[in-house]
Every structure is written in C-alpha cells, then in structure tokens.
Design an enzyme around this catalytic site. Structure first.
Site, PDB file in Angstrom:
ATOM      1  N   GLN A 138      25.310   4.231 -36.844  1.00  9.18           N
ATOM      2  CA  GLN A 138      23.934   3.997 -37.285  1.00  9.18           C
ATOM      3  C   GLN A 138      23.095   3.244 -36.258  1.00  9.18           C
ATOM      4  OE1 GLN A 138      24.388   2.152 -41.116  1.00  9.18           O
ATOM      5  NE2 GLN A 138      24.984   4.057 -42.103  1.00  9.18           N
ATOM      6  N   ILE A 175       0.832  -1.205   0.000  1.00 11.45           N
ATOM      7  CA  ILE A 175       0.000   0.000   0.000  1.00 11.45           C
ATOM      8  C   ILE A 175       0.874   1.264   0.000  1.00 11.45           C
ATOM      9  CG2 ILE A 175      -1.892   1.210   1.164  1.00 11.45           C
ATOM     10  CD1 ILE A 175      -2.505  -1.696  -0.015  1.00 11.45           C
ATOM     11  N   THR A 176       0.809   1.998  -1.118  1.00  7.16           N
ATOM     12  CA  THR A 176       1.563   3.251  -1.249  1.00  7.16           C
ATOM     13  C   THR A 176       1.083   4.242  -0.188  1.00  7.16           C
ATOM     14  OG1 THR A 176       1.799   2.867  -3.617  1.00  7.16           O
ATOM     15  CG2 THR A 176       2.150   5.127  -2.858  1.00  7.16           C
ATOM     16  N   LEU A 227      -9.378   3.033  -9.807  1.00  8.74           N
ATOM     17  CA  LEU A 227      -8.183   2.571 -10.523  1.00  8.74           C
ATOM     18  C   LEU A 227      -8.167   3.106 -11.957  1.00  8.74           C
ATOM     19  CD1 LEU A 227      -7.945  -1.100  -9.196  1.00  8.74           C
ATOM     20  CD2 LEU A 227      -6.522   0.837  -8.547  1.00  8.74           C
ATOM     21  N   GLY A 258      26.214   2.964 -21.877  1.00  5.33           N
ATOM     22  CA  GLY A 258      27.252   1.998 -21.519  1.00  5.33           C
ATOM     23  C   GLY A 258      27.329   1.831 -20.009  1.00  5.33           C
ATOM     24  N   GLU A 277      -1.461  -1.264 -10.496  1.00  2.65           N
ATOM     25  CA  GLU A 277      -2.641  -0.699 -11.178  1.00  2.65           C
ATOM     26  C   GLU A 277      -3.041  -1.557 -12.374  1.00  2.65           C
ATOM     27  OE1 GLU A 277      -4.308   2.123 -10.445  1.00  2.65           O
ATOM     28  OE2 GLU A 277      -3.019   3.032  -8.934  1.00  2.65           O
TER      29      GLU A 277
HETATM   30  C1  FAD Z   1       5.444  -0.313  -5.246  1.00  3.34           C
HETATM   31  C2  FAD Z   1       4.029  -0.805  -5.291  1.00  3.34           C
HETATM   32  C3  FAD Z   1       3.011   0.016  -4.854  1.00  3.34           C
HETATM   33  C4  FAD Z   1       1.688  -0.447  -4.832  1.00  3.34           C
HETATM   34  N1  FAD Z   1       0.688   0.359  -4.330  1.00  3.34           N
HETATM   35  C5  FAD Z   1      -0.554  -0.166  -4.131  1.00  3.34           C
HETATM   36  C6  FAD Z   1      -1.552   0.591  -3.441  1.00  3.34           C
HETATM   37  O1  FAD Z   1      -1.339   1.771  -3.093  1.00  3.34           O
HETATM   38  N2  FAD Z   1      -2.746  -0.004  -3.179  1.00  3.34           N
HETATM   39  C7  FAD Z   1      -3.027  -1.288  -3.559  1.00  3.34           C
HETATM   40  O2  FAD Z   1      -4.122  -1.761  -3.271  1.00  3.34           O
HETATM   41  N3  FAD Z   1      -2.099  -2.033  -4.231  1.00  3.34           N
HETATM   42  C8  FAD Z   1      -0.863  -1.502  -4.521  1.00  3.34           C
HETATM   43  N4  FAD Z   1       0.099  -2.250  -5.169  1.00  3.34           N
HETATM   44  C9  FAD Z   1      -0.207  -3.645  -5.525  1.00  3.34           C
HETATM   45  C10 FAD Z   1      -0.357  -3.860  -7.024  1.00  3.34           C
HETATM   46  O3  FAD Z   1      -1.549  -3.306  -7.495  1.00  3.34           O
HETATM   47  C11 FAD Z   1      -0.278  -5.404  -7.265  1.00  3.34           C
HETATM   48  O4  FAD Z   1       1.088  -5.743  -7.092  1.00  3.34           O
HETATM   49  C12 FAD Z   1      -0.769  -5.798  -8.648  1.00  3.34           C
HETATM   50  O5  FAD Z   1      -2.173  -5.690  -8.726  1.00  3.34           O
HETATM   51  C13 FAD Z   1      -0.372  -7.242  -9.019  1.00  3.34           C
HETATM   52  O6  FAD Z   1      -0.695  -8.122  -8.003  1.00  3.34           O
HETATM   53  P1  FAD Z   1       0.399  -9.167  -7.450  1.00  3.34           P
HETATM   54  O7  FAD Z   1       1.656  -8.402  -7.166  1.00  3.34           O
HETATM   55  O8  FAD Z   1      -0.232  -9.890  -6.332  1.00  3.34           O
HETATM   56  O9  FAD Z   1       0.715 -10.119  -8.653  1.00  3.34           O
HETATM   57  P2  FAD Z   1      -0.146 -11.409  -9.106  1.00  3.34           P
HETATM   58  O10 FAD Z   1      -1.578 -11.052  -9.227  1.00  3.34           O
HETATM   59  O11 FAD Z   1       0.230 -12.545  -8.224  1.00  3.34           O
HETATM   60  O12 FAD Z   1       0.440 -11.639 -10.561  1.00  3.34           O
HETATM   61  C14 FAD Z   1       1.725 -12.240 -10.779  1.00  3.34           C
HETATM   62  C15 FAD Z   1       1.875 -12.489 -12.274  1.00  3.34           C
HETATM   63  O13 FAD Z   1       0.826 -13.348 -12.721  1.00  3.34           O
HETATM   64  C16 FAD Z   1       0.123 -12.737 -13.782  1.00  3.34           C
HETATM   65  N5  FAD Z   1      -1.290 -13.094 -13.757  1.00  3.34           N
HETATM   66  C17 FAD Z   1      -2.130 -13.144 -12.692  1.00  3.34           C
HETATM   67  N6  FAD Z   1      -3.358 -13.495 -13.068  1.00  3.34           N
HETATM   68  C18 FAD Z   1      -3.320 -13.657 -14.411  1.00  3.34           C
HETATM   69  C19 FAD Z   1      -4.281 -14.002 -15.397  1.00  3.34           C
HETATM   70  N7  FAD Z   1      -5.557 -14.221 -15.121  1.00  3.34           N
HETATM   71  N8  FAD Z   1      -3.865 -14.076 -16.698  1.00  3.34           N
HETATM   72  C20 FAD Z   1      -2.577 -13.804 -17.035  1.00  3.34           C
HETATM   73  N9  FAD Z   1      -1.637 -13.468 -16.143  1.00  3.34           N
HETATM   74  C21 FAD Z   1      -1.990 -13.383 -14.848  1.00  3.34           C
HETATM   75  C22 FAD Z   1       0.316 -11.240 -13.562  1.00  3.34           C
HETATM   76  O14 FAD Z   1       0.088 -10.500 -14.771  1.00  3.34           O
HETATM   77  C23 FAD Z   1       1.756 -11.201 -13.083  1.00  3.34           C
HETATM   78  O15 FAD Z   1       2.629 -11.284 -14.207  1.00  3.34           O
HETATM   79  C24 FAD Z   1       1.403  -1.760  -5.282  1.00  3.34           C
HETATM   80  C25 FAD Z   1       2.458  -2.573  -5.774  1.00  3.34           C
HETATM   81  C26 FAD Z   1       3.746  -2.097  -5.798  1.00  3.34           C
HETATM   82  C27 FAD Z   1       4.844  -2.980  -6.317  1.00  3.34           C
END
Ligand code: FAD
Length: 389
Positions: A284, A167-168, A243, A344, A368
C-alpha cells in the site's frame, strides 16, 4: 530504445488538437530515437550532445513559437509539448533550446533592429549559430538589478566591462546577449565570439546539468559598434520579459522529467518482487507514492495547458508564469525523489534516468527565478506588497 507510452491519467490528450498531438509525437520520437541512446553517457562524461543541434533546428525546435525568419510559428501549447518531451530526455537539452529560443531569438525578434534580425534569426533557427544570455553575475543572481557590468559610450562604439557567470551555452555560443548598465539604464548587447576583450570559460565540477555547457563570461574593454545594441530593449523589463518566455517553457519541460521518473518507478514497482514473491507495487505504501505522483503530474499538466491557452489569448502575465514555473519545478523534483526511493538501491544508478533528472531538477528549481523568488512574485500579486527586499 523503448517507445515512451506517455502519461495521461485524466484523458488530457482529448484537450489537445490533432496538430498539437502531431508536434508532440515528432518531439517524442526524436527523444526516443536520438536523445535516449546517448544521454546517459553525455551526463557521465559532462558532454553536451552538440551533434543533435542541426537535427533540432531541422525539426523547428529553436524559436518554435516565434513567427517569421524561418521560425516554426507554433502555438504556445505545441511549443510547451516540445519542451516537455525534450526535458523528458534531459533538462540540459531543454535548457539549450530554451536559451536559444526564449532568451536569444525572442529578444532579437522583439527588441532587435531589422539588420540584427536578418543576421541572426535564420542562423539561430537552424542551429547554424548558437546563442547565450548573460544576465547573472557573481554577486547578483536573484537580484539582477544590482548588476555591475557596464557599457560606456566611446564615439560611436560601446565599451563593455564586467563579468557574467552561470551562463548556459556560454563557451559554445557564437553570439552572447549581454545585459549591461549604461547611463541610459540597462541595455542589451549582441557580442560576437572572437570580439577582442570578450572571453568565455566553461565551469567544471557540476553535479547537475552535466549534459549542458555552463560558463563564465568576461568583458575587459570589449568594444562593440552601436549596431550591437538591441535598440528596443530599455531597462530591466526587457531581460525580465525574456525570462517570462523561458519560464513558461520550463513549466512544461519539467512535466517531461516527472513523467519519465514516474513511469520508470511504476514499471519497476510492478516488476520488482519483495516479501512472499509479491511485486512491491502490491504494497500500500508503494501505491500511495505512485498515486501521489500521478495526481501531482496531472495537476501540473492542467496548469501548463491552461497557462498555454491563456498565453495564446494574450492573457498570461509574468505572475501567472511564476505559479506555473514554481509549482511544476517543485512537483517534478518531488516526483524524482519519490521515484528514486521506489527503485531502492537501483535508484542511484545511471542505468535508470531518475537520479540524473533529480540532479538536473535541483538546478531547475534555482535558475530562471528561484522557488523563493516566484513565491514572492505570487505573494506580491495577492497582497499588493513587494517583499523582495
Ligand atoms: C546550470 C545553471 C545554468 C544557468 N544559466 C543561466 C543563464 O543562461 N543565464 C543567466 O543569466 N543565468 C543563468 N543561471 C543563473 C541563475 O539564474 C541563478 O543561479 C539564479 O537566478 C539564482 O541566483 P544565485 O545562484 O546567485 O542565488 P542567490 O540569488 O544568491 O540566492 C541564494 C538563495 O537565497 C534566496 N534568496 C535570495 N534573495 C531572496 C529574497 N529576497 N527572499 C527570499 N529568498 C531569497 C534564493 O531563493 C536562494 O535560495 C544559471 C544557473 C545554473 C545553476
């Protein structure tokens, strides 16, 4: 600090109004004068430059495209240009502003009670108060519909239990907008800092978004009054609508990071000499990289501008914004990688902004809505088939 010259290959500035150019200039000067001098050390030290918050509030950057309660009431393009310049400074700074405006102020304005609006919006607008948005959980990122956080009624109160993560602004926030499952579907609650049962802890060890605070939130029998619930936010479509607002800002923001990488690489390549004392820009293969980058940046600028104009006409929907976010985040990451290559060995040093942008953009690709998830949104739009599951 050097004044940023801007990146405008295709005379896109001619498509902006005087007012839009003036807003961009204000944000550009703020980033050159206030952000650029401190951001390298902030990233190095994993420190969010909190001292910039009141200045950003005074410039109208928080909830900039919202109307009333002290908000600047900018159009969507002005707002996008602010995001672009802020992310040219750093994606972490733009994230702060996105969360504050699109993920906290927007839902309070659109789904909140009059009392909630009066209590929070002026303070969030000025930066006196900071907000965070708690949707993601340890087990539910791309699929927030599975959330385990629950709120149950107890008399006239609600009692919240569960965990949110990534959570940011979490541990610096005065108010957390927390999404929880209830017997009545998913609802949003404004939980104030210091509420018994609510705690936030900062996540350490990030190699991306180091100038931004990212935290876990914990709710254990956290009791809030009925008045903490956003009355108009019912179901998952409420957080998803927030979002969409934030993703729109990201679609513009990442252009700023790409511009900074491109301009750094362009300036470096005409100055750096290799082989017969010739600038590397005379080779190039180097020119091809620069040509590819400026072409992709220009296409991203046009995409953002078009979605912005559609948004102001009330015609931009979530699937349009998915294309903007997905394309432009991938474009910026690619520009950062190509720019890093053109510098580099110097490209890995934090004396230049490129590696910082590159690391940040890895987060922007994921949060997001990941690149995959936005591809599925676009796929659903063109086929009518939802392929998420
Ligand atoms: C620095 C940071 C700040 C953030 N801030 C906030 C915030 O303020 N509030 C908040 O609520 N969240 C926040 N997030 C969370 C962010 O929204 C989630 O990390 C994001 O939604 C992905 O969820 P996950 O990391 O659990 O990945 P997962 O959902 O576990 O996904 C992992 C991988 O699997 C893939 N995947 C999953 N399901 C599918 C599918 N059905 N088909 C194809 N591919 C799939 C994904 O694309 C990804 O490549 C933040 C994250 C970061 C890193």
């Amino acid at each position: 600090m050097a004044k940023f010259p801007g990146v405008d290959y295709l005379l896109i500035d001619s498509l902006f109004s005087e007012q839009e150019l003036m807003v961009r200039e204000t944000a550009r000067r703020f980033v050159d004068d206030r952000v650029a001098p401190v951001i390298r050390d902030c990233f190095r030290d994993a420190r969010f430059p909190r001292e910039l918050v009141p200045q950003m509030g005074a410039l109208g950057f928080f909830g900039a495209n919202l109307e009333g309660y002290g908000c600047a009431g900018m159009n969507s393009v002005e707002y996008g240009l602010v995001m672009q310049e802020l992310e040219r400074g750093d994606s972490g700074l733009r994230s702060f502003v996105s969360v504050q405006g699109a993920l906290v102020m927007y839902p309070i304005l659109n789904y909140g009670s009059e009392e909630q609006k009066r209590r929070w919006l002026p303070r969030l607008q000025s930066g006196e108060a900071i907000g965070c948005f708690g949707l993601t959980e340890p087990g539910f990122g791309s699929n927030p519909a599975g959330m385990l956080t629950r709120a149950r009624r107890d008399g006239s109160d609600w009692v919240i239990g569960g965990e949110k993560t990534w959570i940011t602004n979490g541990s610096v926030a005065d108010v957390a907008l927390v999404w929880a499952r209830t017997d009545d579907g998913i609802r949003g609650f404004l939980v104030e800092r210091g509420t018994p049962g609510f705690s936030a802890s900062e996540l350490h060890g990030k190699l991306s978004m180091r100038a931004s605070v990212t935290s876990s939130l914990s709710f254990a029998d956290c009791r809030v009054p009925e008045s903490a619930m956003l009355p108009g936010a019912k179901g998952l479509k409420a957080p998803l609508s927030c979002l969409t607002q934030a993703r729109y800002g990201i679609g513009w923001g990442v252009i700023g990071a790409a511009m900074d990488c491109y301009e750094t690489a362009r300036a470096y390549s005409v100055m750096r000499k290799q082989f017969d004392d010739r600038p590397i820009a005379s080779h190039q293969l180097v020119q091809e990289k620069l040509a590819n980058m400026i072409t992709e940046i220009t296409k991203a600028q046009l995409l953002a501008l078009h979605v912005g104009r559609l948004k102001d006409q009330g015609k931009a929907d979530a699937a349009h914004v998915s294309m903007l976010k997905r394309n432009n985040a991938a474009m910026a990451l690619d520009c950062a990688r190509q720019s890093r290559d053109l510098l580099g060995a110097n490209g890995i040093m934090d004396e230049y902004p490129i590696m910082r942008h590159l690391c940040n953009l890895e987060t922007v690709k994921t949060y997001e809505g990941t690149d995959h998830i936005h591809a599925l949104v676009i796929g659903e739009r063109v086929t009518g088939i939802a392929a998420y599951k």
